[in-house]
Design a protein around this motif. Structure first.
Motif, PDB file in Angstrom:
ATOM      1  N   LEU A   1       0.662  -0.705   0.097  1.00  0.00           N
ATOM      2  CA  LEU A   1      -0.074   0.171   0.253  1.00  0.00           C
ATOM      3  C   LEU A   1       0.855   1.068  -0.437  1.00  0.00           C
ATOM      4  CD1 LEU A   1      -2.826  -0.734   2.439  1.00  0.00           C
ATOM      5  CD2 LEU A   1      -2.702  -0.685  -0.037  1.00  0.00           C
ATOM      6  N   VAL A   2       1.955   1.432   0.374  1.00  0.00           N
ATOM      7  CA  VAL A   2       2.623   2.455   0.561  1.00  0.00           C
ATOM      8  C   VAL A   2       2.888   2.901  -0.687  1.00  0.00           C
ATOM      9  CG1 VAL A   2       5.013   3.576   1.333  1.00  0.00           C
ATOM     10  CG2 VAL A   2       3.466   2.504   2.899  1.00  0.00           C
ATOM     11  N   PRO A   3       3.689   2.062  -1.784  1.00  0.00           N
ATOM     12  CA  PRO A   3       4.272   2.367  -3.122  1.00  0.00           C
ATOM     13  C   PRO A   3       3.106   3.480  -3.659  1.00  0.00           C
ATOM     14  CG  PRO A   3       5.188   0.598  -2.617  1.00  0.00           C
ATOM     15  CD  PRO A   3       4.503   1.020  -1.198  1.00  0.00           C
ATOM     16  N   ARG A   4       1.170   2.584  -3.466  1.00  0.00           N
ATOM     17  CA  ARG A   4       0.250   3.389  -3.847  1.00  0.00           C
ATOM     18  C   ARG A   4       0.012   4.711  -3.202  1.00  0.00           C
ATOM     19  NH1 ARG A   4      -3.816  -1.257  -3.296  1.00  0.00           N
ATOM     20  NH2 ARG A   4      -2.253  -2.750  -4.508  1.00  0.00           N
ATOM     21  N   GLY A   5       1.158   5.453  -2.306  1.00  0.00           N
ATOM     22  CA  GLY A   5       0.493   6.756  -1.778  1.00  0.00           C
ATOM     23  C   GLY A   5      -0.270   6.172  -0.531  1.00  0.00           C
ATOM     24  N   HIS A   6      -0.190   5.784   0.109  1.00  0.00           N
ATOM     25  CA  HIS A   6      -1.119   5.502   1.133  1.00  0.00           C
ATOM     26  C   HIS A   6       0.343   5.576   2.099  1.00  0.00           C
ATOM     27  CE1 HIS A   6      -4.559   4.656  -0.954  1.00  0.00           C
ATOM     28  NE2 HIS A   6      -4.260   3.611  -1.570  1.00  0.00           N
ATOM     29  N   ARG A   7       0.707   6.332   3.508  1.00  0.00           N
ATOM     30  CA  ARG A   7       1.759   6.504   4.386  1.00  0.00           C
ATOM     31  C   ARG A   7       1.234   6.403   5.795  1.00  0.00           C
ATOM     32  NH1 ARG A   7       5.732  10.332   2.663  1.00  0.00           N
ATOM     33  NH2 ARG A   7       6.907   9.167   4.313  1.00  0.00           N
ATOM     34  N   PHE A   8      -0.298   6.596   5.312  1.00  0.00           N
ATOM     35  CA  PHE A   8       0.313   6.393   7.469  1.00  0.00           C
ATOM     36  C   PHE A   8      -1.210   4.651   7.699  1.00  0.00           C
ATOM     37  CE2 PHE A   8       0.744  10.234   6.509  1.00  0.00           C
ATOM     38  CZ  PHE A   8       1.681  10.988   8.159  1.00  0.00           C
ATOM     39  N   MET A   9      -0.483   4.492   8.849  1.00  0.00           N
ATOM     40  CA  MET A   9      -1.575   2.984   9.162  1.00  0.00           C
ATOM     41  C   MET A   9      -2.530   3.573   9.995  1.00  0.00           C
ATOM     42  SD  MET A   9      -0.939  -0.654  10.410  1.00  0.00           S
ATOM     43  CE  MET A   9       0.698  -0.749   8.574  1.00  0.00           C
ATOM     44  N   GLU A  10      -3.736   3.392  10.267  1.00  0.00           N
ATOM     45  CA  GLU A  10      -4.565   2.922  11.814  1.00  0.00           C
ATOM     46  C   GLU A  10      -5.372   1.924  12.499  1.00  0.00           C
ATOM     47  OE1 GLU A  10      -5.843   7.764  11.403  1.00  0.00           O
ATOM     48  OE2 GLU A  10      -7.197   6.830  10.752  1.00  0.00           O
ATOM     49  N   ALA A  11      -5.355   1.956  13.171  1.00  0.00           N
ATOM     50  CA  ALA A  11      -5.487   0.339  13.497  1.00  0.00           C
ATOM     51  C   ALA A  11      -6.128   1.161  15.143  1.00  0.00           C
ATOM     52  CB  ALA A  11      -5.004  -0.184  13.953  1.00  0.00           C
ATOM     53  N   THR A  12      -7.767   0.238  15.432  1.00  0.00           N
ATOM     54  CA  THR A  12      -8.188   0.961  17.195  1.00  0.00           C
ATOM     55  C   THR A  12      -7.498  -0.637  18.014  1.00  0.00           C
ATOM     56  OG1 THR A  12     -10.227  -0.286  16.465  1.00  0.00           O
ATOM     57  CG2 THR A  12      -9.560   2.075  16.508  1.00  0.00           C
ATOM     58  N   VAL A  13      -6.771  -0.699  19.109  1.00  0.00           N
ATOM     59  CA  VAL A  13      -6.537  -1.945  20.013  1.00  0.00           C
ATOM     60  C   VAL A  13      -7.540  -1.826  21.514  1.00  0.00           C
ATOM     61  CG1 VAL A  13      -4.605  -3.095  20.961  1.00  0.00           C
ATOM     62  CG2 VAL A  13      -4.565  -1.506  18.612  1.00  0.00           C
ATOM     63  N   THR A  14      -7.911  -2.935  21.972  1.00  0.00           N
ATOM     64  CA  THR A  14      -8.960  -2.277  23.171  1.00  0.00           C
ATOM     65  C   THR A  14      -7.294  -2.180  24.440  1.00  0.00           C
ATOM     66  OG1 THR A  14      -8.669  -4.710  23.198  1.00  0.00           O
ATOM     67  CG2 THR A  14     -11.033  -3.815  22.917  1.00  0.00           C
ATOM     68  N   PRO A  15      -7.544  -1.470  25.128  1.00  0.00           N
ATOM     69  CA  PRO A  15      -6.606  -1.932  25.791  1.00  0.00           C
ATOM     70  C   PRO A  15      -5.366  -2.162  26.892  1.00  0.00           C
ATOM     71  CG  PRO A  15      -7.774  -0.179  26.543  1.00  0.00           C
ATOM     72  CD  PRO A  15      -7.965  -0.684  25.347  1.00  0.00           C
ATOM     73  N   ASP A  16      -6.149  -4.253  26.588  1.00  0.00           N
ATOM     74  CA  ASP A  16      -5.933  -5.130  27.350  1.00  0.00           C
ATOM     75  C   ASP A  16      -5.318  -6.023  26.314  1.00  0.00           C
ATOM     76  OD1 ASP A  16      -8.070  -5.906  26.241  1.00  0.00           O
ATOM     77  OD2 ASP A  16      -8.577  -7.465  27.265  1.00  0.00           O
ATOM     78  N   ASN A  17      -4.934  -5.239  24.806  1.00  0.00           N
ATOM     79  CA  ASN A  17      -4.615  -6.360  24.039  1.00  0.00           C
ATOM     80  C   ASN A  17      -3.285  -6.195  23.444  1.00  0.00           C
ATOM     81  OD1 ASN A  17      -4.156  -7.400  21.646  1.00  0.00           O
ATOM     82  ND2 ASN A  17      -6.006  -7.178  20.548  1.00  0.00           N
ATOM     83  N   THR A  18      -2.456  -7.163  24.802  1.00  0.00           N
ATOM     84  CA  THR A  18      -1.003  -6.608  24.591  1.00  0.00           C
ATOM     85  C   THR A  18      -0.182  -7.269  23.392  1.00  0.00           C
ATOM     86  OG1 THR A  18      -0.565  -8.479  26.216  1.00  0.00           O
ATOM     87  CG2 THR A  18      -0.912  -6.375  26.799  1.00  0.00           C
TER      88      THR A  18
END
Length: 186
Positions: A117-134
């Motif tokens: 994805l980065v070569p296509r211009g998508h330079r940031f990744m987002e995700a959500t994580v619950t506080p207990d998901n170590t």
């Protein structure tokens, strides 16, 4: 007629074995039932309808990854490009079959997805994580560290955003900017 549980072939692995022989690919429509099964069997993911996994494999295959061991899906990452932020891809779910955990497969899938994805211009990744998901926290922190990226965390969804009352809050992880790797690693 009542729905019947789907059966999945099981491969057992020696504890010293790695996931190096596992192939990473874009999912196909036929993978939908297996992705649903992997999510269900994870015992930690929010499981969506089988229909949603089929749609995901059709409409978001280019922003997702499936891991196959002997042709059988053993892990996946589903994601999408955020409509209002075309430079950002969102990692929605990460699942690895129990027999393949603890050997870096989730991280390998994450790297493969970013490398696509980065070569296509998508330079940031987002995700959500619950506080207990170590485990997820460690994976995303490791990814950011190894890629030389910043991780910005911010509350995104509180428990009040989930009507079932049993869902933990979700913290947004924003990682980037992600550079294209030139080392050929994967």
């Amino acid at each position: 007629m009542a729905a019947q549980p789907l059966e999945r072939p099981t491969r057992r692995h020696d504890s010293n074995e790695t996931n190096a022989d596992v192939r990473l690919q874009e999912p196909s429509l036929a993978d939908g039932p297996e992705l649903w099964r992997l999510a269900r069997d994870s015992s930690v993911l929010d499981v969506n309808s089988p229909y949603s996994y089929a749609l995901w494999c059709r409409d978001f295959a280019d922003t997702s990854v499936v891991a196959r061991d002997g042709g059988v899906p053993c892990g996946f990452i589903t994601g999408y490009v955020r409509p209002g932020r075309p430079d950002t891809f969102f990692v929605w779910q990460v699942a690895v079959d129990r027999d393949h955990r603890g050997r870096g497969l989730a991280r390998r899938m994450l790297d493969r997805l970013a490398d696509r994805l980065v070569p296509r211009g998508h330079r940031f990744m987002e995700a959500t994580v619950t506080p207990d998901n170590t485990a997820s926290t460690a994976m995303f922190e490791s990814f950011a560290r190894d890629r030389g990226c910043e991780v910005v965390r911010a509350p995104l969804f509180g428990a009040e955003h989930f009507p079932d009352g049993g869902h933990e809050p979700e913290v947004l992880f924003r990682i980037g900017p992600i550079a294209t790797r030139t080392d050929g690693a994967n």
